[in-house]
Structures are given as structure tokens and as C-alpha cells.
Design a protein around this motif. Structure first.
Motif, PDB file in Angstrom:
ATOM      1  N   PHE A  27       9.362   3.393  -9.809  1.00  0.00           N
ATOM      2  CA  PHE A  27       8.322   3.864  -8.889  1.00  0.00           C
ATOM      3  C   PHE A  27       7.652   2.674  -8.200  1.00  0.00           C
ATOM      4  O   PHE A  27       7.436   2.685  -6.984  1.00  0.00           O
ATOM      5  CB  PHE A  27       7.292   4.713  -9.638  1.00  0.00           C
ATOM      6  N   ALA A  28       7.321   1.647  -8.970  1.00  0.00           N
ATOM      7  CA  ALA A  28       6.675   0.453  -8.415  1.00  0.00           C
ATOM      8  C   ALA A  28       7.575  -0.224  -7.378  1.00  0.00           C
ATOM      9  O   ALA A  28       7.087  -0.701  -6.348  1.00  0.00           O
ATOM     10  CB  ALA A  28       6.313  -0.524  -9.528  1.00  0.00           C
ATOM     11  N   ASP A  29       8.882  -0.227  -7.633  1.00  0.00           N
ATOM     12  CA  ASP A  29       9.828  -0.811  -6.673  1.00  0.00           C
ATOM     13  C   ASP A  29       9.802  -0.072  -5.337  1.00  0.00           C
ATOM     14  O   ASP A  29      10.055  -0.668  -4.297  1.00  0.00           O
ATOM     15  CB  ASP A  29      11.255  -0.786  -7.223  1.00  0.00           C
ATOM     16  N   GLY A  30       9.492   1.220  -5.367  1.00  0.00           N
ATOM     17  CA  GLY A  30       9.465   2.021  -4.148  1.00  0.00           C
ATOM     18  C   GLY A  30       8.118   2.110  -3.468  1.00  0.00           C
ATOM     19  O   GLY A  30       8.008   2.686  -2.385  1.00  0.00           O
ATOM     20  N   MET A  31       7.085   1.553  -4.098  1.00  0.00           N
ATOM     21  CA  MET A  31       5.746   1.585  -3.497  1.00  0.00           C
ATOM     22  C   MET A  31       5.708   0.701  -2.255  1.00  0.00           C
ATOM     23  O   MET A  31       6.454  -0.277  -2.154  1.00  0.00           O
ATOM     24  CB  MET A  31       4.696   1.069  -4.488  1.00  0.00           C
ATOM     25  N   SER A  32       4.817   1.045  -1.348  1.00  0.00           N
ATOM     26  CA  SER A  32       4.637   0.165  -0.196  1.00  0.00           C
ATOM     27  C   SER A  32       4.163  -1.191  -0.714  1.00  0.00           C
ATOM     28  O   SER A  32       3.374  -1.255  -1.662  1.00  0.00           O
ATOM     29  CB  SER A  32       3.619   0.747   0.782  1.00  0.00           C
ATOM     30  N   PRO A  33       4.659  -2.266  -0.121  1.00  0.00           N
ATOM     31  CA  PRO A  33       4.262  -3.599  -0.590  1.00  0.00           C
ATOM     32  C   PRO A  33       2.747  -3.813  -0.574  1.00  0.00           C
ATOM     33  O   PRO A  33       2.204  -4.442  -1.482  1.00  0.00           O
ATOM     34  CB  PRO A  33       4.968  -4.545   0.378  1.00  0.00           C
ATOM     35  N   SER A  34       2.067  -3.265   0.411  1.00  0.00           N
ATOM     36  CA  SER A  34       0.616  -3.476   0.481  1.00  0.00           C
ATOM     37  C   SER A  34      -0.114  -2.730  -0.635  1.00  0.00           C
ATOM     38  O   SER A  34      -1.071  -3.257  -1.212  1.00  0.00           O
ATOM     39  CB  SER A  34       0.072  -3.069   1.857  1.00  0.00           C
ATOM     40  N   LEU A  35       0.352  -1.532  -0.979  1.00  0.00           N
ATOM     41  CA  LEU A  35      -0.282  -0.797  -2.077  1.00  0.00           C
ATOM     42  C   LEU A  35       0.021  -1.483  -3.406  1.00  0.00           C
ATOM     43  O   LEU A  35      -0.871  -1.664  -4.235  1.00  0.00           O
ATOM     44  CB  LEU A  35       0.188   0.661  -2.100  1.00  0.00           C
ATOM     45  N   TYR A  36       1.259  -1.884  -3.599  1.00  0.00           N
ATOM     46  CA  TYR A  36       1.615  -2.578  -4.845  1.00  0.00           C
ATOM     47  C   TYR A  36       0.796  -3.855  -5.004  1.00  0.00           C
ATOM     48  O   TYR A  36       0.272  -4.137  -6.079  1.00  0.00           O
ATOM     49  CB  TYR A  36       3.112  -2.884  -4.889  1.00  0.00           C
ATOM     50  N   HIS A  37       0.662  -4.611  -3.933  1.00  0.00           N
ATOM     51  CA  HIS A  37      -0.122  -5.852  -3.992  1.00  0.00           C
ATOM     52  C   HIS A  37      -1.586  -5.558  -4.346  1.00  0.00           C
ATOM     53  O   HIS A  37      -2.185  -6.261  -5.159  1.00  0.00           O
ATOM     54  CB  HIS A  37      -0.028  -6.604  -2.666  1.00  0.00           C
ATOM     55  N   ALA A  38      -2.149  -4.514  -3.752  1.00  0.00           N
ATOM     56  CA  ALA A  38      -3.543  -4.158  -4.028  1.00  0.00           C
ATOM     57  C   ALA A  38      -3.735  -3.744  -5.482  1.00  0.00           C
ATOM     58  O   ALA A  38      -4.735  -4.099  -6.115  1.00  0.00           O
ATOM     59  CB  ALA A  38      -3.996  -3.037  -3.092  1.00  0.00           C
ATOM     60  N   VAL A  39      -2.786  -3.004  -6.009  1.00  0.00           N
ATOM     61  CA  VAL A  39      -2.895  -2.516  -7.383  1.00  0.00           C
ATOM     62  C   VAL A  39      -2.572  -3.618  -8.384  1.00  0.00           C
ATOM     63  O   VAL A  39      -3.195  -3.708  -9.440  1.00  0.00           O
ATOM     64  CB  VAL A  39      -1.968  -1.289  -7.589  1.00  0.00           C
ATOM     65  N   SER A  40      -1.631  -4.466  -8.055  1.00  0.00           N
ATOM     66  CA  SER A  40      -1.165  -5.492  -8.995  1.00  0.00           C
ATOM     67  C   SER A  40      -2.017  -6.750  -9.001  1.00  0.00           C
ATOM     68  O   SER A  40      -1.862  -7.584  -9.887  1.00  0.00           O
ATOM     69  CB  SER A  40       0.271  -5.893  -8.666  1.00  0.00           C
ATOM     70  N   GLY A  41      -2.864  -6.894  -8.002  1.00  0.00           N
ATOM     71  CA  GLY A  41      -3.620  -8.128  -7.891  1.00  0.00           C
ATOM     72  C   GLY A  41      -2.727  -9.314  -7.573  1.00  0.00           C
ATOM     73  O   GLY A  41      -3.071 -10.450  -7.857  1.00  0.00           O
ATOM     74  N   GLY A  42      -1.546  -9.026  -7.012  1.00  0.00           N
ATOM     75  CA  GLY A  42      -0.625 -10.087  -6.625  1.00  0.00           C
ATOM     76  C   GLY A  42       0.311 -10.543  -7.726  1.00  0.00           C
ATOM     77  O   GLY A  42       1.103 -11.465  -7.529  1.00  0.00           O
ATOM     78  N   ARG A  43       0.242  -9.911  -8.909  1.00  0.00           N
ATOM     79  CA  ARG A  43       1.116 -10.303 -10.020  1.00  0.00           C
ATOM     80  C   ARG A  43       2.490  -9.666  -9.850  1.00  0.00           C
ATOM     81  O   ARG A  43       2.628  -8.446  -9.838  1.00  0.00           O
ATOM     82  CB  ARG A  43       0.486  -9.866 -11.347  1.00  0.00           C
TER      83      ARG A  43
END
Length: 87
Positions: free
Chosen positions: A40-56
Motif C-alpha cells: 500500500f505504501a508503495d502505491g501511495m502518492s509520493p507527497s502523501l507518503y513523505h508527509a506521513v513518513s517524515g521523510g524516512r
């Protein structure tokens, strides 16, 4: 741009899977959830993943930190939803 729909979808999926994960005592079930979340994380939009992950880069993909990561993801997505409702 991060849409409200993408935040809601991610929140719903991760919240549901987190609740099963934290109450499961079955290793195979927990492994399946970790795999499903990584896909699921692989398919997330990069901007949403970055916001949720804190860049990790390994966020939601590290077995050792998975429970903390999914908990943080749900909290961050809930905050993002609250912010979209205040607009």
C-alpha cells in the motif's frame, strides 16, 4: 497535491490494519499485514507518503519498527484529516 480522498483512504486502510495487527497473536497474520501495508505504501502518492513518513525511506517497511510506524501513520493521517475539515 495531497487530496482529502487520499488521506481518508490511507487513514481507513491503515487504521483498520493497525487494529488487527496490535491485537493479533498470529505471526503469519502480522506478517501478512506488514506485507499488505508495504505494498500500500508503495502505491501511495509520493507527497502523501513523505508527509506521513517524515521523510524516512523505510517507514512502514521495517519489521522491527512496524508497530510504531503504523501507529504514527494513523496519528499523522488523523491530524491531516482534522486539518482538512477545518478549512
Amino acid at each position: 497535491m495531497i487530496t482529502k480522498d487520499s488521506i481518508e483512504t490511507a487513514y481507513s486502510f491503515l487504521h483498520q490494519k493497525r487494529n488487527v495487527y496490535i491485537h493479533s497473536s498470529l505471526d503469519w497474520q502480522r506478517d501478512d499485514i506488514e506485507y499488505a501495508i508495504a505494498v500500500f505504501a508503495d502505491g501511495m502518492s509520493p507527497s502523501l507518503y513523505h508527509a506521513v513518513s517524515g521523510g524516512r525511506a523505510d517507514f512502514l517497511r521495517d519489521h522491527v519498527r512496524f508497530e510504531d510506524d503504523i501507529t504514527q501513520a494513523v496519528i499523522r493521517l488523523e491530524r491531516m484529516l482534522d486539518e482538512t475539515q477545518q478549512r
